[in-house]
Design a protein around this motif. Structure first.
Motif, PDB file in Angstrom:
ATOM      1  N   GLY A 138     -12.583   9.593 -12.286  1.00 19.88           N
ATOM      2  CA  GLY A 138     -13.088   9.774 -11.654  1.00 19.88           C
ATOM      3  C   GLY A 138     -13.375  11.698 -11.868  1.00 19.88           C
ATOM      4  O   GLY A 138     -12.540  12.073 -12.864  1.00 19.88           O
ATOM      5  N   PRO A 139     -14.247  12.335 -11.992  1.00 21.00           N
ATOM      6  CA  PRO A 139     -13.711  14.002 -12.106  1.00 21.00           C
ATOM      7  C   PRO A 139     -13.170  14.843 -11.224  1.00 21.00           C
ATOM      8  O   PRO A 139     -12.901  15.971 -11.187  1.00 21.00           O
ATOM      9  N   ALA A 140     -12.442  14.320  -9.831  1.00 18.51           N
ATOM     10  CA  ALA A 140     -12.279  15.198  -9.361  1.00 18.51           C
ATOM     11  C   ALA A 140     -11.072  14.043  -8.526  1.00 18.51           C
ATOM     12  O   ALA A 140     -10.636  13.033  -8.536  1.00 18.51           O
ATOM     13  N   SER A 141      -9.318  15.033  -8.060  1.00 14.99           N
ATOM     14  CA  SER A 141      -8.483  14.160  -7.907  1.00 14.99           C
ATOM     15  C   SER A 141      -8.833  13.237  -6.070  1.00 14.99           C
ATOM     16  O   SER A 141     -10.369  13.802  -6.425  1.00 14.99           O
ATOM     17  N   THR A 142      -8.584  11.901  -5.867  1.00 12.54           N
ATOM     18  CA  THR A 142      -8.721  11.420  -5.077  1.00 12.54           C
ATOM     19  C   THR A 142      -7.275  10.619  -5.099  1.00 12.54           C
ATOM     20  O   THR A 142      -6.085  10.672  -5.035  1.00 12.54           O
ATOM     21  N   SER A 143      -7.368  10.202  -3.936  1.00 12.33           N
ATOM     22  CA  SER A 143      -6.105   9.433  -2.751  1.00 12.33           C
ATOM     23  C   SER A 143      -5.664   8.436  -3.509  1.00 12.33           C
ATOM     24  O   SER A 143      -6.602   7.832  -4.127  1.00 12.33           O
ATOM     25  N   PHE A 144      -4.227   8.318  -3.651  1.00 15.93           N
ATOM     26  CA  PHE A 144      -3.460   6.588  -4.531  1.00 15.93           C
ATOM     27  C   PHE A 144      -4.652   6.000  -3.610  1.00 15.93           C
ATOM     28  O   PHE A 144      -3.939   5.733  -2.921  1.00 15.93           O
ATOM     29  N   PRO A 145      -4.557   4.143  -4.086  1.00 10.13           N
ATOM     30  CA  PRO A 145      -4.808   3.594  -3.542  1.00 10.13           C
ATOM     31  C   PRO A 145      -3.946   2.220  -3.169  1.00 10.13           C
ATOM     32  O   PRO A 145      -2.582   2.688  -3.532  1.00 10.13           O
ATOM     33  N   GLU A 146      -4.251   1.891  -1.799  1.00 12.70           N
ATOM     34  CA  GLU A 146      -2.914   0.616  -1.942  1.00 12.70           C
ATOM     35  C   GLU A 146      -3.156  -0.821  -2.962  1.00 12.70           C
ATOM     36  O   GLU A 146      -4.705  -0.849  -3.602  1.00 12.70           O
ATOM     37  N   LEU A 147      -1.731  -1.058  -3.582  1.00 11.47           N
ATOM     38  CA  LEU A 147      -1.731  -2.474  -4.685  1.00 11.47           C
ATOM     39  C   LEU A 147      -1.301  -3.388  -3.842  1.00 11.47           C
ATOM     40  O   LEU A 147      -0.768  -3.479  -3.061  1.00 11.47           O
ATOM     41  N   GLN A 148      -2.745  -4.158  -4.389  1.00 13.90           N
ATOM     42  CA  GLN A 148      -2.782  -5.661  -3.452  1.00 13.90           C
ATOM     43  C   GLN A 148      -2.094  -6.324  -4.738  1.00 13.90           C
ATOM     44  O   GLN A 148      -2.559  -6.650  -5.885  1.00 13.90           O
ATOM     45  N   LEU A 149      -0.647  -7.531  -4.889  1.00 15.43           N
ATOM     46  CA  LEU A 149      -0.136  -7.760  -5.844  1.00 15.43           C
ATOM     47  C   LEU A 149      -0.200  -9.095  -5.324  1.00 15.43           C
ATOM     48  O   LEU A 149       0.259  -9.468  -4.098  1.00 15.43           O
ATOM     49  N   ARG A 150      -0.724  -9.770  -6.150  1.00 15.53           N
ATOM     50  CA  ARG A 150      -0.819 -12.012  -5.632  1.00 15.53           C
ATOM     51  C   ARG A 150      -0.215 -12.400  -7.058  1.00 15.53           C
ATOM     52  O   ARG A 150      -0.491 -12.088  -7.748  1.00 15.53           O
ATOM     53  N   PHE A 151       0.470 -13.506  -6.581  1.00 19.02           N
ATOM     54  CA  PHE A 151       1.183 -14.593  -7.367  1.00 19.02           C
ATOM     55  C   PHE A 151       0.261 -15.701  -6.704  1.00 19.02           C
ATOM     56  O   PHE A 151      -0.141 -16.119  -5.800  1.00 19.02           O
ATOM     57  N   SER A 152      -0.400 -16.492  -7.708  1.00 20.29           N
ATOM     58  CA  SER A 152      -0.704 -18.528  -8.092  1.00 20.29           C
ATOM     59  C   SER A 152      -0.219 -18.951  -8.923  1.00 20.29           C
ATOM     60  O   SER A 152      -0.002 -18.174  -9.537  1.00 20.29           O
ATOM     61  N   ASP A 153      -0.395 -20.341  -8.513  1.00 22.69           N
ATOM     62  CA  ASP A 153      -0.106 -21.753  -9.031  1.00 22.69           C
ATOM     63  C   ASP A 153      -0.745 -21.696  -9.925  1.00 22.69           C
ATOM     64  O   ASP A 153      -1.914 -20.905 -10.030  1.00 22.69           O
ATOM     65  N   ILE A 154      -0.546 -22.491 -11.023  1.00 23.10           N
ATOM     66  CA  ILE A 154      -0.967 -23.444 -12.147  1.00 23.10           C
ATOM     67  C   ILE A 154      -2.408 -23.266 -11.427  1.00 23.10           C
ATOM     68  O   ILE A 154      -3.762 -23.992 -12.262  1.00 23.10           O
ATOM     69  N   ASN A 155      -3.102 -23.679 -10.245  1.00 22.80           N
ATOM     70  CA  ASN A 155      -4.380 -24.397  -9.131  1.00 22.80           C
ATOM     71  C   ASN A 155      -4.903 -22.909  -8.987  1.00 22.80           C
ATOM     72  O   ASN A 155      -5.853 -23.103  -8.097  1.00 22.80           O
ATOM     73  N   ASN A 156      -4.194 -21.909  -9.552  1.00 23.00           N
ATOM     74  CA  ASN A 156      -5.143 -20.147  -8.984  1.00 23.00           C
ATOM     75  C   ASN A 156      -4.567 -20.805  -6.944  1.00 23.00           C
ATOM     76  O   ASN A 156      -5.724 -19.495  -6.874  1.00 23.00           O
ATOM     77  N   GLN A 157      -3.919 -21.297  -7.010  1.00 26.25           N
ATOM     78  CA  GLN A 157      -3.818 -21.501  -4.884  1.00 26.25           C
ATOM     79  C   GLN A 157      -2.384 -20.073  -4.672  1.00 26.25           C
ATOM     80  O   GLN A 157      -1.757 -20.431  -5.747  1.00 26.25           O
ATOM     81  N   THR A 158      -3.015 -19.456  -4.487  1.00 27.87           N
ATOM     82  CA  THR A 158      -1.771 -18.098  -3.776  1.00 27.87           C
ATOM     83  C   THR A 158      -0.241 -18.875  -3.518  1.00 27.87           C
ATOM     84  O   THR A 158      -0.120 -19.452  -2.495  1.00 27.87           O
ATOM     85  N   VAL A 159       1.107 -18.153  -3.813  1.00 24.83           N
ATOM     86  CA  VAL A 159       1.966 -18.394  -3.671  1.00 24.83           C
ATOM     87  C   VAL A 159       2.466 -17.437  -2.685  1.00 24.83           C
ATOM     88  O   VAL A 159       3.269 -17.769  -2.212  1.00 24.83           O
TER      89      VAL A 159
END
Length: 124
Positions: free
Chosen positions: A54-75
């Motif tokens: 963006g053209p101006a400074s902004t707040s840092f976002p929250e970071l959501q880290l997600r790990f999943s299995d071979i079937n895309n189910q959240t681990v």
């Protein structure tokens, strides 16, 4: 001065946009790398670079880290607040400057061998 005289409007004034944005859509994560921790067993290192497009400074976002299995189910999943992932000069209410890359490094517990996929989502 934060106002300017509008052409053709006589004495009507309009406000200039503020120099701080809050649009998390302007922030991207690049170069996401997840690897074994070099010194701690059962731990991972997560590295990414945040860039505010963006053209101006902004707040840092929250970071959501997600790990999943071979079937895309959240681990495993966790959301990190800026206070949890920022350190040093950036820790106390800092802003993410426009076009300035910021390296983020996280140390987390390894979610196990079933976690074969991962993704990082930026949250407002």
């Amino acid at each position: 001065r934060d106002v300017e005289r509008s052409r053709g409007l006589g004495d009507v004034y309009k406000r200039q946009p503020t120099q701080r944005s809050s649009a998390v859509t302007d922030v991207i994560s690049t170069k996401l790398i997840v690897r074994k921790h070099p010194t701690t067993s059962n731990a991972l290192m997560v590295d990414t670079i945040l860039v505010n497009r963006g053209p101006a400074s902004t707040s840092f976002p929250e970071l959501q880290l997600r790990f999943s299995d071979i079937n895309n189910q959240t681990v495993a999943s966790r959301t990190f607040k800026p206070a949890e992932y920022l350190a040093g000069e950036l820790s106390a209410g800092a802003s993410l400057a426009s076009q300035q890359p910021v390296h983020i490094a996280l140390e987390i517990v390894d979610p196990g061998p079933q976690a074969v996929n991962y993704q990082l989502q930026l949250m407002p």
